[in-house]
Design a protein around this motif. Structure first.
Motif, PDB file in Angstrom:
ATOM      1  N   ALA A   1       0.851  -1.202   0.000  1.00 25.61           N
ATOM      2  CA  ALA A   1       0.000   0.000   0.000  1.00 25.61           C
ATOM      3  C   ALA A   1       0.884   1.247   0.000  1.00 25.61           C
ATOM      4  O   ALA A   1       1.999   1.232   0.482  1.00 25.61           O
ATOM      5  CB  ALA A   1      -0.908  -0.011   1.226  1.00 25.61           C
ATOM      6  N   ARG A   2       0.339   2.339  -0.503  1.00 26.20           N
ATOM      7  CA  ARG A   2       1.111   3.573  -0.621  1.00 26.20           C
ATOM      8  C   ARG A   2       1.225   4.308   0.722  1.00 26.20           C
ATOM      9  O   ARG A   2       2.243   4.898   1.022  1.00 26.20           O
ATOM     10  CB  ARG A   2       0.440   4.456  -1.683  1.00 26.20           C
ATOM     11  CG  ARG A   2       0.950   5.857  -1.694  1.00 26.20           C
ATOM     12  CD  ARG A   2       1.698   6.402  -2.870  1.00 26.20           C
ATOM     13  NE  ARG A   2       1.747   5.795  -4.146  1.00 26.20           N
ATOM     14  CZ  ARG A   2       1.705   6.478  -5.271  1.00 26.20           C
ATOM     15  NH1 ARG A   2       1.508   7.782  -5.258  1.00 26.20           N
ATOM     16  NH2 ARG A   2       1.844   5.881  -6.419  1.00 26.20           N
TER      17      ARG A   2
ATOM     18  N   ASP B   1       1.467  10.216   7.251  1.00 23.23           N
ATOM     19  CA  ASP B   1       2.306   9.235   6.544  1.00 23.23           C
ATOM     20  C   ASP B   1       2.498   9.572   5.061  1.00 23.23           C
ATOM     21  O   ASP B   1       2.210   8.762   4.179  1.00 23.23           O
ATOM     22  CB  ASP B   1       1.722   7.822   6.696  1.00 23.23           C
ATOM     23  CG  ASP B   1       2.697   6.751   6.175  1.00 23.23           C
ATOM     24  OD1 ASP B   1       3.910   6.912   6.378  1.00 23.23           O
ATOM     25  OD2 ASP B   1       2.237   5.768   5.555  1.00 23.23           O
ATOM     26  N   GLY B   2       2.959  10.791   4.790  1.00 20.46           N
ATOM     27  CA  GLY B   2       3.292  11.141   3.406  1.00 20.46           C
ATOM     28  C   GLY B   2       2.169  11.781   2.608  1.00 20.46           C
ATOM     29  O   GLY B   2       2.400  12.300   1.520  1.00 20.46           O
TER      30      GLY B   2
ATOM     31  N   GLY C   1      -4.413  12.216   8.838  1.00 23.27           N
ATOM     32  CA  GLY C   1      -4.442  11.960  10.286  1.00 23.27           C
ATOM     33  C   GLY C   1      -5.514  12.755  11.025  1.00 23.27           C
ATOM     34  O   GLY C   1      -6.242  12.211  11.852  1.00 23.27           O
ATOM     35  N   ARG C   2      -5.643  14.051  10.684  1.00 29.75           N
ATOM     36  CA  ARG C   2      -6.618  14.893  11.398  1.00 29.75           C
ATOM     37  C   ARG C   2      -8.060  14.457  11.134  1.00 29.75           C
ATOM     38  O   ARG C   2      -8.866  14.397  12.068  1.00 29.75           O
ATOM     39  CB  ARG C   2      -6.424  16.363  11.040  1.00 29.75           C
ATOM     40  CG  ARG C   2      -5.129  16.916  11.611  1.00 29.75           C
ATOM     41  CD  ARG C   2      -5.118  18.406  11.568  1.00 29.75           C
ATOM     42  NE  ARG C   2      -6.023  18.915  12.595  1.00 29.75           N
ATOM     43  CZ  ARG C   2      -5.618  19.551  13.677  1.00 29.75           C
ATOM     44  NH1 ARG C   2      -4.350  19.755  13.872  1.00 29.75           N
ATOM     45  NH2 ARG C   2      -6.490  19.972  14.556  1.00 29.75           N
TER      46      ARG C   2
ATOM     47  N   VAL D   1      -6.271   3.017  11.833  1.00 27.41           N
ATOM     48  CA  VAL D   1      -5.259   3.071  10.773  1.00 27.41           C
ATOM     49  C   VAL D   1      -5.992   2.963   9.443  1.00 27.41           C
ATOM     50  O   VAL D   1      -6.837   2.082   9.276  1.00 27.41           O
ATOM     51  CB  VAL D   1      -4.259   1.898  10.886  1.00 27.41           C
ATOM     52  CG1 VAL D   1      -3.182   2.006   9.809  1.00 27.41           C
ATOM     53  CG2 VAL D   1      -3.620   1.837  12.270  1.00 27.41           C
ATOM     54  N   VAL D   2      -5.681   3.858   8.513  1.00 30.28           N
ATOM     55  CA  VAL D   2      -6.281   3.765   7.179  1.00 30.28           C
ATOM     56  C   VAL D   2      -5.168   3.454   6.185  1.00 30.28           C
ATOM     57  O   VAL D   2      -4.203   4.201   6.044  1.00 30.28           O
ATOM     58  CB  VAL D   2      -7.018   5.057   6.778  1.00 30.28           C
ATOM     59  CG1 VAL D   2      -7.608   4.904   5.374  1.00 30.28           C
ATOM     60  CG2 VAL D   2      -8.128   5.382   7.776  1.00 30.28           C
ATOM     61  N   VAL D   3      -5.334   2.314   5.522  1.00 30.67           N
ATOM     62  CA  VAL D   3      -4.365   1.853   4.531  1.00 30.67           C
ATOM     63  C   VAL D   3      -4.874   2.301   3.163  1.00 30.67           C
ATOM     64  O   VAL D   3      -6.005   1.977   2.789  1.00 30.67           O
ATOM     65  CB  VAL D   3      -4.254   0.307   4.584  1.00 30.67           C
ATOM     66  CG1 VAL D   3      -3.314  -0.205   3.510  1.00 30.67           C
ATOM     67  CG2 VAL D   3      -3.801  -0.144   5.977  1.00 30.67           C
ATOM     68  N   ARG D   4      -4.043   3.036   2.415  1.00 33.29           N
ATOM     69  CA  ARG D   4      -4.498   3.537   1.119  1.00 33.29           C
ATOM     70  C   ARG D   4      -3.764   2.862  -0.036  1.00 33.29           C
ATOM     71  O   ARG D   4      -2.537   2.853  -0.091  1.00 33.29           O
ATOM     72  CB  ARG D   4      -4.259   5.041   1.007  1.00 33.29           C
ATOM     73  CG  ARG D   4      -4.722   5.542  -0.367  1.00 33.29           C
ATOM     74  CD  ARG D   4      -4.348   6.965  -0.655  1.00 33.29           C
ATOM     75  NE  ARG D   4      -4.880   7.370  -1.964  1.00 33.29           N
ATOM     76  CZ  ARG D   4      -4.596   8.513  -2.554  1.00 33.29           C
ATOM     77  NH1 ARG D   4      -3.806   9.388  -1.968  1.00 33.29           N
ATOM     78  NH2 ARG D   4      -5.095   8.799  -3.738  1.00 33.29           N
TER      79      ARG D   4
END
Length: 199
Positions: free
Chosen positions: A52-53, A73-74, A81-82, A99-102
């Motif tokens: 994931a990115r 995270d980039g 995050g907010r 946690v959100v994985v994109r």
């Protein structure tokens, strides 16, 4: 008046999803109590979703809800995050990590699009979670003479305090968990009947 030591958290892990223009946002919510747990979960997810990115996250901890962090995270500052933290806060939760994985779909979403995606996926994950009430407490080990046993047990029974780790002999000891709003009362009642050690 609501006791100051009661707060809301989630019962167990839950998952949410949001898709936009080929990008997938997988939101994973977890009950946590320490920043160490947060680090372990985030690093585990980085391994699990290594292709994931981004792995953006936010958490809030403690009954005072005063320990928190939001990581982009980039992603552009404030776009990930907010919004995740905002969803935790809008439900009044604590001891929660999301946690959100994109997975990037090739089309840029722009900052408003990213904010919507991180907010929506987090809201989805948290809406799947069972909300529970938690009570902040302190744990004590009590040491007392056998002769004081009745007095100690009466305090525990009167205050309805669960006990564990009992050892009874000439010297006795046991552990109790006392909710924060009852600690002062407990210390007064136990008085000289037992020596206390906070654990």
């Amino acid at each position: 008046m609501e006791p100051f030591d009661a707060y809301k958290s989630i019962a167990g892990p839950s998952e949410g999803l949001f898709k936009d223009n080929g990008s997938r946002f997988i939101a994973l919510a977890y009950p946590v109590e320490t920043e160490e747990e947060v680090r372990e979960i985030v690093s585990g997810l980085r391994k699990e979703y290594h292709d994931a990115r981004h792995h953006c996250y936010a958490y809030r901890l403690g009954y005072r809800r005063d320990v928190f962090r939001a990581s982009d995270d980039g992603e552009p500052s404030g776009s990930a995050g907010r919004p995740i933290l905002g969803q935790i806060d809008s439900l009044g939760l604590s001891d929660v990590l999301v946690v959100v994985v994109r997975y990037f779909g090739g089309i840029k979403l722009g900052i408003p699009g990213l904010i919507r995606a991180y907010k929506s996926s987090s809201a989805d994950a948290l809406s799947q979670a069972a909300v529970v009430e938690k009570i902040a407490a302190r744990r004590f080990r009590l040491h007392f003479d056998y002769l004081c046993m009745n007095a100690v047990m009466k305090v525990l029974k009167d205050m309805d305090l669960p006990q564990s780790g009992q050892q009874f002999g000439e010297e006795c000891s046991l552990e109790v968990r006392v909710r924060l709003s009852a600690v002062e009362d407990f210390l007064q009642r136990i008085g000289d009947h037992a020596k206390l050690e906070e654990i």
